[in-house]
Every structure is written in structure tokens, then in C-alpha cells.
Design a protein around this motif. Structure first.
Motif, PDB file in Angstrom:
ATOM      1  N   MET A   1       4.085   0.258   8.737  1.00  0.00           N
ATOM      2  CA  MET A   1       3.901   0.914   7.446  1.00  0.00           C
ATOM      3  C   MET A   1       3.461  -0.097   6.386  1.00  0.00           C
ATOM      4  SD  MET A   1       3.799   3.763   5.999  1.00  0.00           S
ATOM      5  CE  MET A   1       4.709   5.133   5.478  1.00  0.00           C
ATOM      6  N   ASP A   2       3.966  -1.303   6.490  1.00  0.00           N
ATOM      7  CA  ASP A   2       3.587  -2.326   5.520  1.00  0.00           C
ATOM      8  C   ASP A   2       2.089  -2.595   5.534  1.00  0.00           C
ATOM      9  OD1 ASP A   2       6.184  -2.633   4.652  1.00  0.00           O
ATOM     10  OD2 ASP A   2       6.607  -4.305   5.989  1.00  0.00           O
ATOM     11  N   LEU A   3       1.486  -2.545   6.730  1.00  0.00           N
ATOM     12  CA  LEU A   3       0.045  -2.767   6.827  1.00  0.00           C
ATOM     13  C   LEU A   3      -0.741  -1.666   6.131  1.00  0.00           C
ATOM     14  CD1 LEU A   3      -0.351  -4.082  10.492  1.00  0.00           C
ATOM     15  CD2 LEU A   3      -0.536  -5.367   8.357  1.00  0.00           C
ATOM     16  N   VAL A   4      -0.255  -0.447   6.220  1.00  0.00           N
ATOM     17  CA  VAL A   4      -0.921   0.678   5.552  1.00  0.00           C
ATOM     18  C   VAL A   4      -0.862   0.492   4.040  1.00  0.00           C
ATOM     19  CG1 VAL A   4      -0.849   3.168   5.129  1.00  0.00           C
ATOM     20  CG2 VAL A   4      -0.510   2.283   7.444  1.00  0.00           C
ATOM     21  N   ILE A   5       0.282   0.105   3.548  1.00  0.00           N
ATOM     22  CA  ILE A   5       0.429  -0.121   2.105  1.00  0.00           C
ATOM     23  C   ILE A   5      -0.468  -1.268   1.660  1.00  0.00           C
ATOM     24  CG2 ILE A   5       2.037  -0.867   0.307  1.00  0.00           C
ATOM     25  CD1 ILE A   5       4.232   0.654   1.928  1.00  0.00           C
ATOM     26  N   GLN A   6      -0.496  -2.321   2.434  1.00  0.00           N
ATOM     27  CA  GLN A   6      -1.341  -3.467   2.106  1.00  0.00           C
ATOM     28  C   GLN A   6      -2.816  -3.063   2.102  1.00  0.00           C
ATOM     29  OE1 GLN A   6      -0.824  -6.776   4.750  1.00  0.00           O
ATOM     30  NE2 GLN A   6      -2.233  -8.080   3.640  1.00  0.00           N
ATOM     31  N   TRP A   7      -3.247  -2.321   3.128  1.00  0.00           N
ATOM     32  CA  TRP A   7      -4.632  -1.853   3.200  1.00  0.00           C
ATOM     33  C   TRP A   7      -4.967  -0.983   1.993  1.00  0.00           C
ATOM     34  CZ3 TRP A   7      -6.716   3.086   3.390  1.00  0.00           C
ATOM     35  CH2 TRP A   7      -8.073   3.154   3.651  1.00  0.00           C
ATOM     36  N   THR A   8      -4.059  -0.071   1.654  1.00  0.00           N
ATOM     37  CA  THR A   8      -4.283   0.825   0.523  1.00  0.00           C
ATOM     38  C   THR A   8      -4.455   0.042  -0.770  1.00  0.00           C
ATOM     39  OG1 THR A   8      -3.041   2.594   1.600  1.00  0.00           O
ATOM     40  CG2 THR A   8      -3.322   2.760  -0.791  1.00  0.00           C
ATOM     41  N   GLU A   9      -3.599  -0.907  -0.995  1.00  0.00           N
ATOM     42  CA  GLU A   9      -3.684  -1.716  -2.217  1.00  0.00           C
ATOM     43  C   GLU A   9      -4.994  -2.499  -2.273  1.00  0.00           C
ATOM     44  OE1 GLU A   9      -0.083  -3.985  -2.012  1.00  0.00           O
ATOM     45  OE2 GLU A   9       1.117  -2.364  -2.876  1.00  0.00           O
ATOM     46  N   GLN A  10      -5.400  -3.054  -1.146  1.00  0.00           N
ATOM     47  CA  GLN A  10      -6.655  -3.813  -1.101  1.00  0.00           C
ATOM     48  C   GLN A  10      -7.857  -2.910  -1.377  1.00  0.00           C
ATOM     49  OE1 GLN A  10      -6.486  -5.528   2.809  1.00  0.00           O
ATOM     50  NE2 GLN A  10      -5.397  -7.354   2.118  1.00  0.00           N
ATOM     51  N   GLN A  11      -7.862  -1.749  -0.742  1.00  0.00           N
ATOM     52  CA  GLN A  11      -8.988  -0.830  -0.904  1.00  0.00           C
ATOM     53  C   GLN A  11      -9.055  -0.250  -2.319  1.00  0.00           C
ATOM     54  OE1 GLN A  11     -11.445  -0.547   1.445  1.00  0.00           O
ATOM     55  NE2 GLN A  11     -10.211  -2.196   2.300  1.00  0.00           N
ATOM     56  N   GLU A  12      -7.897   0.037  -2.893  1.00  0.00           N
ATOM     57  CA  GLU A  12      -7.875   0.541  -4.270  1.00  0.00           C
ATOM     58  C   GLU A  12      -8.469  -0.489  -5.225  1.00  0.00           C
ATOM     59  OE1 GLU A  12      -3.733   1.554  -4.778  1.00  0.00           O
ATOM     60  OE2 GLU A  12      -4.190   3.686  -4.541  1.00  0.00           O
ATOM     61  N   ALA A  13      -8.196  -1.758  -4.979  1.00  0.00           N
ATOM     62  CA  ALA A  13      -8.730  -2.819  -5.839  1.00  0.00           C
ATOM     63  C   ALA A  13     -10.250  -2.909  -5.723  1.00  0.00           C
ATOM     64  CB  ALA A  13      -8.094  -4.153  -5.480  1.00  0.00           C
ATOM     65  N   LEU A  14     -10.785  -2.600  -4.557  1.00  0.00           N
ATOM     66  CA  LEU A  14     -12.228  -2.652  -4.344  1.00  0.00           C
ATOM     67  C   LEU A  14     -12.953  -1.418  -4.878  1.00  0.00           C
ATOM     68  CD1 LEU A  14     -12.273  -4.044  -0.690  1.00  0.00           C
ATOM     69  CD2 LEU A  14     -12.772  -5.295  -2.810  1.00  0.00           C
ATOM     70  N   ALA A  15     -12.227  -0.351  -5.072  1.00  0.00           N
ATOM     71  CA  ALA A  15     -12.821   0.916  -5.524  1.00  0.00           C
ATOM     72  C   ALA A  15     -12.990   0.888  -7.041  1.00  0.00           C
ATOM     73  CB  ALA A  15     -11.962   2.092  -5.081  1.00  0.00           C
ATOM     74  N   ASP A  16     -14.010   0.159  -7.484  1.00  0.00           N
ATOM     75  CA  ASP A  16     -14.190  -0.061  -8.919  1.00  0.00           C
ATOM     76  C   ASP A  16     -15.169   0.896  -9.590  1.00  0.00           C
ATOM     77  OD1 ASP A  16     -16.405  -1.083  -7.675  1.00  0.00           O
ATOM     78  OD2 ASP A  16     -16.292  -3.060  -8.609  1.00  0.00           O
ATOM     79  N   THR A  17     -15.664   1.886  -8.843  1.00  0.00           N
ATOM     80  CA  THR A  17     -16.487   2.945  -9.437  1.00  0.00           C
ATOM     81  C   THR A  17     -15.948   4.281  -8.948  1.00  0.00           C
ATOM     82  OG1 THR A  17     -18.097   3.090  -7.616  1.00  0.00           O
ATOM     83  CG2 THR A  17     -18.546   1.458  -9.374  1.00  0.00           C
ATOM     84  N   ALA A  18     -16.344   5.341  -9.619  1.00  0.00           N
ATOM     85  CA  ALA A  18     -15.864   6.671  -9.236  1.00  0.00           C
ATOM     86  C   ALA A  18     -16.299   7.032  -7.817  1.00  0.00           C
ATOM     87  CB  ALA A  18     -16.382   7.709 -10.228  1.00  0.00           C
ATOM     88  N   GLU A  19     -17.535   6.710  -7.471  1.00  0.00           N
ATOM     89  CA  GLU A  19     -18.006   7.039  -6.126  1.00  0.00           C
ATOM     90  C   GLU A  19     -17.253   6.227  -5.065  1.00  0.00           C
ATOM     91  OE1 GLU A  19     -22.018   7.468  -3.421  1.00  0.00           O
ATOM     92  OE2 GLU A  19     -22.214   7.319  -5.603  1.00  0.00           O
TER      93      GLU A  19
END
Length: 78
Positions: A1-19
Motif C-alpha cells: 500500500m505504501d508504494l501506491v501512496i508514493q506513486w500517487t504523490e509522485q504522479q500528482e506532483a507531475l500533473a501540473d496542467t488540467a489535462e
């Protein structure tokens, strides 16, 4: 589960535009589908729809989210 949370946090940081945020939600939906959490996957689609509406994004990305949602509903009916 920790890996999922880590992945989510990383991906959210990269999602810098609406698309990119919508595309992140589609990827996250795939993750939930793989885990068998169809309700979670549908929530990701709902989050994507909100982003699309708020940012008035193009129709093609809307259609991608509709297709993903339809796929998830089909999986739930099996």
C-alpha cells in the motif's frame, strides 16, 4: 500500500496542467481496476469529469473518460 501512496504523490506532483491531471486520474483508475476496486476507479473518473468541467477541456479527453467509465461499469456487471 505504501508504494501506491508514493506513486500517487509522485504522479500528482507531475500533473501540473488540467489535462495532465485528467490523464493521471485515468491512470489511477487503471490501478484501481487492477486491484479490483471498481468503485474507486469510478471515483477517479468522477474526479476527471470535475477537472474537465472546471477547465473546459476538449471533447476528446471527455470521451476518453466516458469510455473508461463505461469499461468499468461493464466489469462491475460481470
Amino acid at each position: 500500500m505504501d508504494l501506491v501512496i508514493q506513486w500517487t504523490e509522485q504522479q500528482e506532483a507531475l500533473a501540473d496542467t488540467a489535462e495532465k491531471r485528467v490523464r493521471f486520474e485515468l491512470q489511477r483508475a487503471d490501478l484501481y481496476i487492477a486491484a479490483g476496486d471498481f468503485e474507486g476507479a469510478l471515483q477517479c473518473c468522477d474526479d476527471a469529469f470535475v477537472q474537465i468541467q472546471q477547465e473546459n477541456l476538449k471533447d476528446n479527453i471527455y470521451e476518453e473518460v466516458v469510455a473508461k467509465q463505461t469499461h468499468i461499469i461493464g466489469l462491475m456487471q460481470k
